[in-house]
Design an enzyme around this catalytic site. Structure first.
Site, PDB file in Angstrom:
ATOM      1  CE  LYS A  40      -3.529   2.491   2.481  1.00 53.18           C
ATOM      2  NZ  LYS A  40      -4.061   2.740   3.780  1.00 53.18           N
ATOM      3  CG  ASP A  41       3.480   4.356   1.935  1.00 54.77           C
ATOM      4  OD1 ASP A  41       3.355   5.116   0.951  1.00 54.77           O
ATOM      5  OD2 ASP A  41       3.988   4.725   3.010  1.00 54.77           O
TER       6      ASP A  41
END
Length: 126
Positions: A40-41
């Protein structure tokens, strides 16, 4: 991972090794266990380097396996897109957002260079 932050410039072999290590780390997260882990990052700041420039994917602070697995709101494609941006940083040695007045995203800059047929100035000459 800031290629511009030291007096030593990384050669293409080191850059390739970093890219492969990070890609293998993401592949393991996506396919190495059940449920799959969506990072997600994915960004250069979350790819740590050892003293031998071995890359390690880090920072799982946004990870919530139950939420992502049950809702399927995110999938590996979001990580793959973000990794593509990291690859552009490695190839160009430019930040994701550059410019002070007219700020431009690296993907827009590369697209404009390609539209002009200027592929040679995309690649970091060092």
């Amino acid at each position: 991972m800031d290629l511009d932050d030291s007096s030593t410039t990384l050669g293409w072999e080191d850059r390739l090794r970093i890219a492969i290590d990070a890609a293998q780390g993401l592949e393991y997260l996506h396919y190495g266990g059940k449920p799959p882990i969506i990072h997600k990052d994915v960004k250069s700041a979350n790819i740590l380097l050892t003293e031998n420039f071995q890359a390690k994917v880090s920072d799982f602070s946004n990870f919530n396996p139950t939420l992502y697995y049950l809702t399927s709101r995110l999938n590996e494609k979001s990580d793959v897109y973000s990794f593509g941006i990291v690859l552009l940083e490695i190839i160009t040695n430019r930040p994701v957002i550059s410019g002070t007045v007219e700020r431009i995203h690296i993907s827009q800059w590369v697209a404009s260079m390609l539209a002009q047929g200027d592929i040679y100035n995309i690649v970091d000459p060092r």
